[in-house]
Design a protein around this motif. Structure first.
Motif, mmCIF file in Angstrom:
data_model
loop_
_atom_site.group_PDB
_atom_site.id
_atom_site.type_symbol
_atom_site.label_atom_id
_atom_site.label_comp_id
_atom_site.label_asym_id
_atom_site.label_seq_id
_atom_site.Cartn_x
_atom_site.Cartn_y
_atom_site.Cartn_z
ATOM 1 N N SER A 136 0.833 -1.215 0.000
ATOM 2 C CA SER A 136 0.000 0.000 0.000
ATOM 3 C C SER A 136 0.861 1.255 0.000
ATOM 4 C CB SER A 136 -0.912 0.016 1.229
ATOM 5 O OG SER A 136 -1.615 1.244 1.308
ATOM 6 N N ILE A 137 0.545 2.174 -0.906
ATOM 7 C CA ILE A 137 1.178 3.502 -0.897
ATOM 8 C C ILE A 137 0.603 4.326 0.251
ATOM 9 C CG2 ILE A 137 1.385 5.681 -2.162
ATOM 10 C CD1 ILE A 137 3.197 3.590 -3.338
ATOM 11 N N LEU A 138 -0.716 4.379 0.366
ATOM 12 C CA LEU A 138 -1.333 5.055 1.508
ATOM 13 C C LEU A 138 -0.808 4.425 2.795
ATOM 14 C CD1 LEU A 138 -3.524 7.014 2.668
ATOM 15 C CD2 LEU A 138 -5.106 5.079 2.544
ATOM 16 N N ASP A 139 -0.355 5.261 3.728
ATOM 17 C CA ASP A 139 0.261 4.764 4.958
ATOM 18 C C ASP A 139 -0.073 5.757 6.068
ATOM 19 O OD1 ASP A 139 2.008 4.195 7.088
ATOM 20 O OD2 ASP A 139 3.582 3.461 5.745
ATOM 21 N N THR A 140 -1.153 5.496 6.776
ATOM 22 C CA THR A 140 -1.634 6.464 7.759
ATOM 23 C C THR A 140 -0.738 6.541 9.001
ATOM 24 O OG1 THR A 140 -3.155 4.779 8.611
ATOM 25 C CG2 THR A 140 -4.027 6.338 7.004
ATOM 26 N N HIS A 141 -0.008 5.473 9.316
ATOM 27 C CA HIS A 141 0.899 5.517 10.475
ATOM 28 C C HIS A 141 2.055 6.477 10.225
ATOM 29 C CE1 HIS A 141 3.159 4.134 14.002
ATOM 30 N NE2 HIS A 141 4.233 4.189 13.214
ATOM 31 N N HIS A 142 2.619 6.407 9.025
ATOM 32 C CA HIS A 142 3.766 7.249 8.689
ATOM 33 C C HIS A 142 3.350 8.576 8.064
ATOM 34 C CE1 HIS A 142 5.512 3.127 8.914
ATOM 35 N NE2 HIS A 142 6.473 3.782 9.527
ATOM 36 N N LYS A 143 2.049 8.890 8.153
ATOM 37 C CA LYS A 143 1.481 10.161 7.676
ATOM 38 C C LYS A 143 1.665 10.356 6.175
ATOM 39 C CE LYS A 143 0.536 11.299 12.002
ATOM 40 N NZ LYS A 143 0.976 10.076 12.708
ATOM 41 N N LEU A 144 1.807 9.240 5.450
ATOM 42 C CA LEU A 144 1.840 9.320 3.992
ATOM 43 C C LEU A 144 0.385 9.303 3.535
ATOM 44 C CD1 LEU A 144 4.134 7.190 1.624
ATOM 45 C CD2 LEU A 144 2.054 8.363 0.928
ATOM 46 N N ARG A 145 -0.188 10.481 3.504
ATOM 47 C CA ARG A 145 -1.604 10.648 3.203
ATOM 48 C C ARG A 145 -1.791 12.000 2.526
ATOM 49 N NH1 ARG A 145 -3.129 10.717 9.653
ATOM 50 N NH2 ARG A 145 -2.498 12.852 10.099
ATOM 51 N N PRO A 146 -2.987 12.305 2.035
ATOM 52 C CA PRO A 146 -3.183 13.518 1.225
ATOM 53 C C PRO A 146 -2.690 14.783 1.912
ATOM 54 C CG PRO A 146 -5.131 12.143 1.144
ATOM 55 C CD PRO A 146 -4.225 11.511 2.147
ATOM 56 N N HIS A 147 -2.024 15.626 1.124
ATOM 57 C CA HIS A 147 -1.580 16.973 1.526
ATOM 58 C C HIS A 147 -0.470 16.957 2.580
ATOM 59 C CE1 HIS A 147 -5.178 17.908 -0.663
ATOM 60 N NE2 HIS A 147 -5.970 17.425 0.278
ATOM 61 N N GLN A 148 0.123 15.779 2.853
ATOM 62 C CA GLN A 148 1.184 15.721 3.853
ATOM 63 C C GLN A 148 2.418 14.980 3.351
ATOM 64 O OE1 GLN A 148 0.094 14.872 7.945
ATOM 65 N NE2 GLN A 148 -2.086 15.050 7.467
ATOM 66 N N ILE A 149 2.495 14.729 2.057
ATOM 67 C CA ILE A 149 3.555 13.884 1.522
ATOM 68 C C ILE A 149 4.850 14.683 1.326
ATOM 69 C CG2 ILE A 149 4.231 12.436 -0.438
ATOM 70 C CD1 ILE A 149 1.211 11.833 -0.750
ATOM 71 N N THR A 150 5.945 14.112 1.803
ATOM 72 C CA THR A 150 7.254 14.757 1.741
ATOM 73 C C THR A 150 8.221 13.896 0.925
ATOM 74 O OG1 THR A 150 8.088 13.633 3.715
ATOM 75 C CG2 THR A 150 6.856 15.693 4.055
ATOM 76 N N LYS A 151 9.384 14.468 0.662
ATOM 77 C CA LYS A 151 10.445 13.716 -0.029
ATOM 78 C C LYS A 151 10.843 12.485 0.787
ATOM 79 C CE LYS A 151 15.068 14.160 -1.996
ATOM 80 N NZ LYS A 151 16.242 15.053 -2.199
ATOM 81 N N LYS A 152 10.819 12.614 2.110
ATOM 82 C CA LYS A 152 11.170 11.486 2.983
ATOM 83 C C LYS A 152 10.191 10.334 2.792
ATOM 84 C CE LYS A 152 12.196 10.400 7.827
ATOM 85 N NZ LYS A 152 12.244 10.926 9.220
ATOM 86 N N HIS A 153 8.916 10.647 2.581
ATOM 87 C CA HIS A 153 7.935 9.591 2.312
ATOM 88 C C HIS A 153 8.277 8.835 1.037
ATOM 89 C CE1 HIS A 153 4.855 11.907 4.887
ATOM 90 N NE2 HIS A 153 5.111 10.771 5.502
ATOM 91 N N PHE A 154 8.638 9.575 -0.007
ATOM 92 C CA PHE A 154 8.971 8.946 -1.284
ATOM 93 C C PHE A 154 10.202 8.051 -1.131
ATOM 94 C CE2 PHE A 154 10.451 9.629 -5.896
ATOM 95 C CZ PHE A 154 9.790 8.497 -6.314
ATOM 96 N N GLU A 155 11.179 8.517 -0.370
ATOM 97 C CA GLU A 155 12.371 7.713 -0.138
ATOM 98 C C GLU A 155 12.019 6.435 0.623
ATOM 99 O OE1 GLU A 155 15.291 8.310 -1.557
ATOM 100 O OE2 GLU A 155 14.283 10.017 -2.490
#
Length: 459
Positions: A136-155
Motif C-alpha cells: 500500500s502507498i497510503l500509509d496512515t501511520h507514517h502520515k503518507l496521506r493527502p496533503h502531507q507527503i514529503t520527499k522522505k515519504h517517497f524515499e
C-alpha cells in the motif's frame, strides 16, 4: 589483477542481468493470465483489530499469532488448484510484516519477531506456487496521506519496495493499492508513478506491476498498470462479453478482506459460485485472485479450508489461456495536459472544453452537431517537451483525426490516424511546443472527448 577480476565480475553481472530480461511485456501479460487462479492473503495488524482500517497508532504488540504456519496457507491454495499467492506486506495503516530497516513499525518489534513475508515466500515456493506481493502507498501511520507527503515519504516507499524485491527471490507480480484512488487521494504526481515503475523494473524486470486503479481508467486502455485490475468487492466489474485486455479481478472468500471475530461461524461464499465466477473471468482473459484471511493464530479457519477443497474438486487448471492481443506499453508518465487551459470549436450545451482534460473519464467535451470540422486544444502556457498523446472518447465515434503542436507561433503536424478505437495512443519522437491540437476529420456521431493526455515518456 584484482581490478581485472572485479571488472570481469561486474561485466558478467551486467550480462546475466541483460540475459534475464528476455520476456517482453506481452509475454509477461500472457504468463500472468495463464496462471488463471490465485490466493490473496490479507494478513496484517488489521487482523487483530476487527477492522480493515485500524488505528494507525495500534501497538505492534497486537500482532501476536500463536500458531502462524504459512505452509498451511500454501497447501490450502494447492487444494483449490491455485497457482500463486499474494500477501499484504503493508496495508493502509503502515505496519510492515517483514524485517525492514525503514521503520520500527514492523513485525520484528511484535511478539512474533519473525519475517512473515519470508515464511510466506518460502512456503509457497516449496509447494510449487508462484509468489506475488501486495504493497500500500497510503500509509496512515507514517502520515503518507493527502496533503502531507514529503520527499522522505517517497524515499521510504522506494526503500521498502527495494527490500521487498531483493530479499525474497523472484516476485512474479506486485499489486499496489492506495494510490490514485478517490478514497486515498494520493496522486501519481504526489508519489511519482514513473519513478516507482522504473525502480521495480530495474530490480526485477519480469515483475508485473499492477495498481488497483481499475475504477478510474477506461477498460480499453492500459493506464498506470501492466494489467487491468478490478476490485469486485468495491463494485468494479469487468465486461464478461467484450474484455480483451489482460486483467485481474479480486474478491474475498469471506465477508471482508481481513479476518473478523465472526468468520469461524459465518458461511463463506459458495464454492460453486466462485468456480462459476472464475470460469467466466478466465474466458475473457482475466486472472481471478480469491482472498482468504488468516485468523489471529495465523491459520485459516476450518470453513475456509473446506471451501477451498471443494473449489479444487470443481475446478482444474486446463492449460494456458488463448493468445492475448498486444496492448502496447502502459501509460506511466505525468499528464502535462491535466487541468491546463483548454479551447475548442463550438461545443454542445454545457459540455465545454475543460471537461476533456479534467482527469475524469466520466465527463466529456462534446462537439456541437453543427460544426463540420471540430477541433480541440490544450495550452501549456510555455514550451513543454512530449512524445505521447492519448485521445480517449466517450464512445467509439472518431474514425479519422490529426494531431499538431504549436512551436514558436507555427502549427506543426504530428501524425494522422484513421484507426477506430475508444482509447487512441499516439507515440512519436520527442517534440517541443506550447499547445497541442486535435482536428477531427471524420466521426460517426458528434465527437466527444473524455480525456486528452499529453506525456513525456522516458524511453
Amino acid at each position: 589483477m584484482k581490478n581485472t577480476l572485479l571488472t570481469c565480475m561486474l561485466f558478467l553481472n551486467v550480462l546475466l542481468t541483460a540475459t534475464a530480461q528476455t520476456k517482453s511485456l506481452s509475454e509477461l501479460q500472457q504468463k500472468f493470465v495463464d496462471l488463471k487462479f490465485g490466493m490473496f492473503i490479507h494478513y496484517n495488524i488489521p487482523t487483530y483489530a476487527d477492522a480493515d482500517w485500524p488505528d494507525p497508532e495500534a501497538s505492534p504488540a497486537l500482532f501476536n499469532p500463536k500458531k502462524l504456519n504459512a505452509d498451511q496457507w500454501a497447501k490450502a491454495a494447492k487444494s483449490a488448484n491455485m497457482t500463486y499467492g499474494c500477501l499484504t506486506t503493508k496495508h493502509h495503516s503502515g505496519f510492515c510484516i517483514w524485517d525492514t530497516k525503514t521503520t520500527d513499525y514492523n513485525v520484528m518489534n511484535s511478539p512474533l519477531k519473525r519475517d512473515v513475508v519470508k515464511e510466506y515466500a518460502d512456503a509457497f515456493r516449496a509447494n510449487g506456487l508462484k509468489v506475488m506481493l501486495y504493497y500500500s502507498i497510503l500509509d496512515t501511520h507514517h502520515k503518507l496521506r493527502p496533503h502531507q507527503i514529503t520527499k522522505k515519504h517517497f524515499e521510504m516507499v522506494k526503500a521498502q519496495l527495494t527490500e521487498l524485491l531483493t530479499k525474497y527471490g523472484k516476485i512474479e507480480a506486485i499489486i499496489i493499492d492506495g494510490w490514485d484512488a478517490p478514497w486515498s487521494r494520493i496522486s501519481y504526481d504526489d508519489i511519482p508513478f514513473e519513478d516507482v515503475y522504473h525502480l521495480i523494473k530495474s530490480i526485477q524486470p519480469e515483475c508485473v506491476l499492477m495498481d488497483l486503479n481499475g475504477a478510474k481508467y477506461p477498460a480499453e486502455g492500459l493506464y498506470y498498470s501492466d494489467i487491468k485490475t478490478y476490485e469486485m468487492g468495491a463494485g468494479q466489474r469487468i465486461s464478461k462479453e467484450t474484455n480483451r485486455m489482460p486483467a485481474l479481478a479480486c474478491l474475498p472468500l469471506q465477508s471482508s478482506w481481513f479476518w473478523k471475530t465472526n468468520f469461524p461461524t459465518t458461511a463463506v461464499k459458495d464454492p460453486a459460485k466462485m468456480v462459476a465466477e472464475l470460469t467466466a473471468l478466465n474466458n475473457v482473459d482475466c486472472n481471478f485472485i480469491l482472498n482468504v484471511a488468516p485468523n489471529r493464530d495465523g491459520l485459516f479457519d476450518d470453513n475456509a479450508l473446506t471451501a477451498l477443497k471443494e473449489i479444487g474438486k470443481l475446478w482444474k487448471h486446463e492449460g494456458p489461456a488463448p493468445k492475448l492481443a498486444p496492448t502496447g506499453a502502459p501509460i506511466i508518465s505525468t499528464n502535462i495536459a491535466k487541468n491546463k487551459p483548454a479551447n475548442s470549436s463550438w461545443s454542445e450545451d454545457m459540455d465545454i472544453s475543460d471537461f476533456a482534460n479534467d482527469d475524469d473519464f466520466t465527463s466529456s467535451w462534446v462537439s456541437s452537431k453543427s460544426v463540420a470540422n471540430p477541433w480541440y486544444e490544450v495550452d501549456f502556457g510555455k514550451d513543454e517537451e512530449f512524445n505521447t498523446i492519448t485521445l480517449t472518447e466517450k464512445a467509439e465515434n472518431i474514425t479519422a483525426y490529426r494531431l499538431e503542436y504549436l512551436q514558436n507561433g507555427v502549427w506543426k503536424p504530428i501524425n494522422k490516424n484513421e484507426k477506430k478505437s475508444r482509447v487512441k495512443v499516439n507515440r512519436f519522437d520527442k517534440v517541443y511546443g506550447s499547445k497541442v491540437r486535435v482536428w477531427i476529420d471524420k466521426s460517426e456521431k458528434p465527437a466527444s472527448i473524455a480525456e486528452l493526455g499529453v506525456y513525456n515518456e522516458r524511453r
